[in-house]
Design an enzyme around this catalytic site. Structure first.
Site, PDB file in Angstrom:
ATOM      1  N   ASP A 256      -3.431  32.828  31.691  1.00 41.70           N
ATOM      2  CA  ASP A 256      -2.238  33.400  31.077  1.00 41.70           C
ATOM      3  C   ASP A 256      -2.616  34.474  30.052  1.00 41.70           C
ATOM      4  OD1 ASP A 256       0.728  33.243  30.400  1.00 41.70           O
ATOM      5  OD2 ASP A 256      -0.175  32.780  28.456  1.00 41.70           O
ATOM      6  N   GLU A 298      -3.160  36.650  35.165  1.00 41.29           N
ATOM      7  CA  GLU A 298      -1.819  37.132  34.851  1.00 41.29           C
ATOM      8  C   GLU A 298      -1.970  38.429  34.063  1.00 41.29           C
ATOM      9  OE1 GLU A 298       2.208  36.605  32.337  1.00 41.29           O
ATOM     10  OE2 GLU A 298       0.214  36.173  31.548  1.00 41.29           O
TER      11      GLU A 298
END
Length: 615
Positions: A256, A298
């Protein structure tokens, strides 16, 4: 030498060189890192090691045409992890063999940012279950041929994480794991170059912490404290946490906000070279300890910033990346009925090496950001600010004639910017009067998603045309009530899913059509990542044409796909001759396809065509 020693020896020189480069030849930290890798390997169970061996023998297993994904919030889909396990039969019925579980690690109630403010990387949120439940679910998924993906929030921790708690109390060892400053002098220097992630809901990148009397870096929200990866202890312990999750049976680790993890004063603290060094080391750590595990990056940025996270052939970084640009361009195309930007963007994607695997999607847990190629759009008279306003007005249903129903997120009128939220069905217009037209658009978009190379990932509920959930407005949690992303994070409507086999309902129409398309994708090798892909000229800006060719081994398949992004019937003559030397069949109906003498193709509004020729 055992397997671990062989793998470590293979990577050792590069691993040491990169580690020493980052951390100033810190031998003690590096030795600890290597011992941590050894311990993590020794804790990996036999079933996972067998899975590792199988994937080592087939290193491109995730690039095949039979991988279909679904992302979901555990609590929305089935309340808890045991509930998800009890509904794996439904997931299989949907043709899913790649399950992305949205953040489920422990977070403080009311300050979780949807699960992205982790207070303990080794504990599942109590209302969702336990780490043992997660490992059991992963094992059951593996027995059914389903891979499991989990988010790893590596840029920051919750302010309630043990490290942050001890930092607040003044322990320097733990303050050094974050970015603490005695006053605002240096934070103000940082702010000169740092953009704001959430300018309206969380302005600024620093927060004054009352308990410690110091300023702490908080790029996302004030309760999410940025980790200092300049400290090797942080990197060692966070990599340890990642490998711990891999050893619970997680197959894909979603990194992330990975572009943000290295901070340097005088820069925008995004995509710095040290980030790539860290990701490369993490890739090697995974290949040493758990080589069946993949890293999904991501990187929600323009393509020039995204592609470098694949690394190089010799020194790979992420196994997969999000194709965020195509997602945003898809909805732009829906609103404008104009495929020129999409064609421009796909030309870039099609030119990339076939070893690059993207994760494709129509929507995700967050919002649709309008980070489009505005220099390209300007040649058509489209100004960035006014065009963003048009897109948001269209998808809110405020533009005359728009059937769409969405909500804006992080609206910043002074910047002429906002992001869009909504389920696929609601954005397609299923809340409006013309439901048949909305269903056609919904199915066509899924067909386009499935035509792209890479891994298609559905958002849970989209397979049965789930609508927006507006009940979040009445939530007792003020943070949730103010966050429009919850309009598409509603509870899965099992009562609506029961209608999936009723062809008279929107749920049944979408489910049967999309399910049939996923089965076709699994059947034909022409959808695999190794295929040649190209654009087909349609001489109509509303119609997108894509060609695919598979010529491996003794099997040859050629596919022509056409998508009408307008709501009107169109007739066009594609540059690729359909009535030439190949015999094409409609993949959906199975019937031989023939055009008229001049090769005209007719497509209804929001219609699509999948044609296949086999040699």
């Amino acid at each position: 030498m055992n397997e671990f020693e062989q793998r470590l020896a293979h990577h050792y020189d590069e691993l040491k060189w990169l580690y020493y480069e980052l951390y100033g030849s810190d031998k003690q930290a590096f030795d600890y890192f290597c011992s941590m890798l050894s311990r993590s390997w020794s804790e990996r169970n036999e079933l996972l090691r067998e899975l590792d061996d199988a994937r080592i023998s087939d290193p491109e297993w995730y690039a095949s045409n039979d991988i279909i994904g679904m992302m979901m919030y555990t609590e929305c889909f089935a309340k808890n992890l045991q509930g998800v396990k009890s509904h794996l039969d439904y997931i299989q019925e949907c043709g899913i063999n790649y399950l992305h579980l949205m953040p489920l690690l422990d977070t403080p109630k009311g300050k979780s940012d949807g699960g992205y403010a982790v207070s303990n990387f080794r504990k599942v949120r109590p209302d969702l279950g336990t780490m043992e439940d997660l490992a059991e679910l992963a094992a059951k998924c593996h027995s059914l041929g389903i891979s499991v993906c989990l988010d790893f929030v590596m840029n920051h921790t919750s302010e309630d994480h043990e490290w942050a708690v001890r930092a607040r109390k003044g322990e320097k060892e733990f303050q050094d794991r974050y970015f603490f400053f005695e006053n605002w002098e240096i934070p103000n220097q940082f702010e000169k170059d740092l953009p704001e992630v959430f300018p309206t809901t969380a302005p600024g990148n620093f927060t004054f912490n009352q308990e410690s009397g110091k300023v702490v870096m908080t790029t996302f929200y004030p309760y999410q404290w940025d980790l200092n990866y300049r400290n090797p202890v942080v990197f060692n312990d966070m990599t340890d946490n990642m490998l711990y999750l891999c050893n619970q049976g997680i197959d894909i680790i979603r990194l992330d906000a990975v572009p943000y993890i290295w901070k340097t004063l005088g820069t925008n603290c995004r995509n710095l070279p040290q980030v790539h060094t860290l990701v490369r080391i993490m890739r090697m750590a995974a290949e040493i300890v758990c080589p069946g595990t993949l890293l999904l990056g991501e990187v929600v940025m323009e393509p020039s910033k995204v592609v470098p996270y694949f690394g190089t052939v010799d020194k790979p970084e992420c196994n997969m990346l999000y194709n965020v640009t195509t997602m945003a361009s898809t909805w732009h195309t829906v609103a404008t009925h104009d495929t020129r930007l999409m064609k421009h963007q796909l030309e870039t994607v099609f030119a990339l090496p076939k070893k690059y695997v993207f994760q494709n999607y129509l929507r995700c847990h967050d919002d649709i950001g309008w980070g489009l190629d505005y220099p390209f759009l300007r040649q058509f008279g489209l100004d960035e600010v006014s065009h963003k306003k048009y897109l948001n007005d269209y998808f809110k249903g405020d533009f005359p004639g728009s059937p769409s129903r969405g909500e804006t997120y992080n609206d910043a009128p002074e910047l002429g910017d906002a992001r869009m939220c909504g389920t696929t069905a609601s954005l397609c217009g299923l809340e409006s009067k013309d439901k048949d037209k909305a269903v056609k658009l919904d199915v066509m978009l899924h067909a386009f998603l499935l035509t792209q190379s890479g891994i298609p990932v559905f958002y849970s509920g989209d397979e049965v045309a789930q609508l927006n959930d507006y009940t979040y407005h009445d939530s007792p949690d003020p943070d949730k009530a103010a966050d429009s992303r919850y309009v598409h994070r509603g509870a899965f409507k099992w009562e609506n899913a029961e209608k999936r086999h009723d062809p008279r309902t929107p749920e049944g129409k979408v489910f049967s059509a999309v399910n049939a398309l996923t089965k076709l994708r699994e059947k034909f090798s022409v959808f695999s990542n190794v295929c040649d892909t190209w654009l087909i000229e349609t001489h109509d800006d509303a119609v997108l044409g894509i060609g695919r060719y598979y010529g491996e081994k003794t099997q040859k398949e050629k596919m022509l796909a056409f998508f009408n992004f307008s709501d009107e019937t169109v007739t066009f003559v594609p540059s690729e001759k359909i009535n030439g030397q190949f015999e094409y069949y409609d993949m959906v109906s199975g019937k031989k396809y023939a055009t008229d003498s001049i090769g005209q193709v007719k497509l209804e509004g929001y219609g699509f065509l999948w044609l296949i020729a086999k040699a």
